[in-house]
Design a protein around this motif. Sequence first.
Motif, PDB file in Angstrom:
ATOM      1  N   UNK A 198      27.014  50.757  32.466  1.00 42.53           N
ATOM      2  CA  UNK A 198      28.408  51.039  32.803  1.00 42.53           C
ATOM      3  C   UNK A 198      29.030  49.857  33.540  1.00 42.53           C
ATOM      4  N   UNK A 199      28.249  49.216  34.409  1.00 41.06           N
ATOM      5  CA  UNK A 199      28.751  48.052  35.130  1.00 41.06           C
ATOM      6  C   UNK A 199      29.109  46.913  34.193  1.00 41.06           C
ATOM      7  N   UNK A 200      28.332  46.743  33.125  1.00 41.39           N
ATOM      8  CA  UNK A 200      28.595  45.683  32.154  1.00 41.39           C
ATOM      9  C   UNK A 200      29.936  45.898  31.448  1.00 41.39           C
ATOM     10  N   UNK A 201      30.241  47.140  31.130  1.00 37.92           N
ATOM     11  CA  UNK A 201      31.506  47.459  30.466  1.00 37.92           C
ATOM     12  C   UNK A 201      32.682  47.145  31.388  1.00 37.92           C
ATOM     13  N   UNK A 202      32.591  47.542  32.656  1.00 41.80           N
ATOM     14  CA  UNK A 202      33.665  47.254  33.604  1.00 41.80           C
ATOM     15  C   UNK A 202      33.777  45.749  33.875  1.00 41.80           C
ATOM     16  N   UNK A 203      32.652  45.030  33.792  1.00 42.24           N
ATOM     17  CA  UNK A 203      32.693  43.576  33.942  1.00 42.24           C
ATOM     18  C   UNK A 203      33.523  42.944  32.832  1.00 42.24           C
ATOM     19  N   UNK A 204      33.323  43.428  31.607  1.00 42.95           N
ATOM     20  CA  UNK A 204      34.070  42.886  30.477  1.00 42.95           C
ATOM     21  C   UNK A 204      35.556  43.201  30.613  1.00 42.95           C
ATOM     22  N   UNK A 205      35.877  44.375  31.137  1.00 44.55           N
ATOM     23  CA  UNK A 205      37.270  44.740  31.369  1.00 44.55           C
ATOM     24  C   UNK A 205      37.929  43.799  32.377  1.00 44.55           C
ATOM     25  N   UNK A 206      37.192  43.436  33.420  1.00 44.85           N
ATOM     26  CA  UNK A 206      37.779  42.637  34.488  1.00 44.85           C
ATOM     27  C   UNK A 206      37.719  41.150  34.267  1.00 44.85           C
ATOM     28  N   UNK A 207      36.653  40.665  33.638  1.00 38.14           N
ATOM     29  CA  UNK A 207      36.458  39.222  33.534  1.00 38.14           C
ATOM     30  C   UNK A 207      37.379  38.573  32.518  1.00 38.14           C
ATOM     31  N   UNK A 208      37.415  39.106  31.305  1.00 40.32           N
ATOM     32  CA  UNK A 208      38.198  38.524  30.207  1.00 40.32           C
ATOM     33  C   UNK A 208      37.834  37.052  30.054  1.00 40.32           C
ATOM     34  N   UNK A 209      38.772  36.112  30.310  1.00 40.97           N
ATOM     35  CA  UNK A 209      38.452  34.693  30.170  1.00 40.97           C
ATOM     36  C   UNK A 209      38.274  34.003  31.518  1.00 40.97           C
ATOM     37  N   UNK A 210      38.068  34.784  32.589  1.00 37.74           N
ATOM     38  CA  UNK A 210      37.902  34.208  33.925  1.00 37.74           C
ATOM     39  C   UNK A 210      36.495  33.640  34.093  1.00 37.74           C
ATOM     40  N   UNK A 211      36.330  32.726  35.042  1.00 40.99           N
ATOM     41  CA  UNK A 211      35.055  32.070  35.301  1.00 40.99           C
ATOM     42  C   UNK A 211      33.942  33.086  35.570  1.00 40.99           C
ATOM     43  N   UNK A 212      32.823  33.024  34.828  1.00 42.14           N
ATOM     44  CA  UNK A 212      31.757  34.025  34.992  1.00 42.14           C
ATOM     45  C   UNK A 212      31.053  33.968  36.347  1.00 42.14           C
ATOM     46  N   UNK A 213      30.954  32.770  36.933  1.00 44.13           N
ATOM     47  CA  UNK A 213      30.281  32.658  38.234  1.00 44.13           C
ATOM     48  C   UNK A 213      31.119  33.266  39.354  1.00 44.13           C
ATOM     49  N   UNK A 214      32.427  32.979  39.340  1.00 44.38           N
ATOM     50  CA  UNK A 214      33.308  33.581  40.343  1.00 44.38           C
ATOM     51  C   UNK A 214      33.469  35.082  40.090  1.00 44.38           C
ATOM     52  N   UNK A 215      33.397  35.493  38.824  1.00 39.60           N
ATOM     53  CA  UNK A 215      33.432  36.923  38.502  1.00 39.60           C
ATOM     54  C   UNK A 215      32.220  37.617  39.118  1.00 39.60           C
ATOM     55  N   UNK A 216      31.071  36.968  39.027  1.00 39.07           N
ATOM     56  CA  UNK A 216      29.857  37.518  39.633  1.00 39.07           C
ATOM     57  C   UNK A 216      29.998  37.605  41.142  1.00 39.07           C
ATOM     58  N   UNK A 217      30.639  36.600  41.741  1.00 36.43           N
ATOM     59  CA  UNK A 217      30.821  36.608  43.188  1.00 36.43           C
ATOM     60  C   UNK A 217      31.677  37.791  43.646  1.00 36.43           C
ATOM     61  N   UNK A 218      32.703  38.123  42.864  1.00 31.71           N
ATOM     62  CA  UNK A 218      33.528  39.297  43.186  1.00 31.71           C
ATOM     63  C   UNK A 218      32.677  40.559  43.140  1.00 31.71           C
ATOM     64  N   UNK A 219      31.850  40.684  42.109  1.00 31.47           N
ATOM     65  CA  UNK A 219      30.968  41.847  41.978  1.00 31.47           C
ATOM     66  C   UNK A 219      29.998  41.917  43.166  1.00 31.47           C
TER      67      UNK A 219
END
Length: 300
Positions: free
Chosen positions: A174-195
């Motif tokens: 479920x977390x992976x699905x919400x990650x895809x919703x939020x990340x889109x084309x944003x930086x994956x490392x900074x996306x991980x930092x938000x998580x």
Amino acid sequence: MFAESLIGESAALATAICWTITALAFESAGKKVGSLPVNVIRLFFAFFILGIFSYFNKGLFYASDASLDAWIWLSISGIIGFVIGDLLLFQAFVIIGARVSMLIMALTPPIAAFFGWLILNEQMTAINFIGMAITIIGIAIVILAKGSDNGKIKMKYPINGVLLAFGGAVGQGLGLVFSKLGMKDYDPFLSTQIRILAGIIGFSILFFILGKWGNLFAAFRNKKAMTGITIGSFFGPFLGVSLSLLAIQHTTTGIASTIMAIVPVLIIIPSVFIFKERISFKEISGAIIAFSGVVLFFVF
């Protein structure tokens, strides 16, 4: 198109290797100081590792340029994936070990696909359900055995450990699905930092409620546990999770999840040498069958 797909698939394979290393490291640390301190410390470590990396990579220590939409969805993903999912998974590491826990985690891709169908309107076919069934059969081969007294089928491993690992798979999917919703084309490392930041806040609240801060400080004094946490933090929340987001950014969730699902097979050999586990041919076969079910789920 080919180059982009290759980036995603390579990142997914690297993720599987990272998760194999981090699962073994966190199992070792969790057995020494408990799963809760391991969860919190590794997130703190990963937050600063990501911050330093992002500062030199993009000039940003934290995700100050992320949209509000990204912050909301990625924070939800962090609570579900890191706090709920990993809390359950890490306790499973302590009870049934990393190898069996990661085998049960092979259910994450089908679960992610199910939630993708439910939330993102992604399609599921009859072959998807067959693949899910094969994965479950592979897992059952490993965790079930005939009783020596009456010949009835019984659970080979503690039921609470198995349920905890399954809960971890649900949280990760479920977390992976919400990650895809939020990340889109944003930086994956900074996306991980938000998580991770959302995970730190979630665990801090949990520690206040449970009054477990003493356990956390005691963990810092255990050198062997801290070594495992440091290794696991680098290869898990920092490198592994970031690579997993990079993978789903450059290829489909299904292809990325399939490659990542090879962990139950990769972890067999190091489990034998590091933890001296005695693994039967039936358990190896079950792991391969479970992985085959994931491949069938997404490839055909």
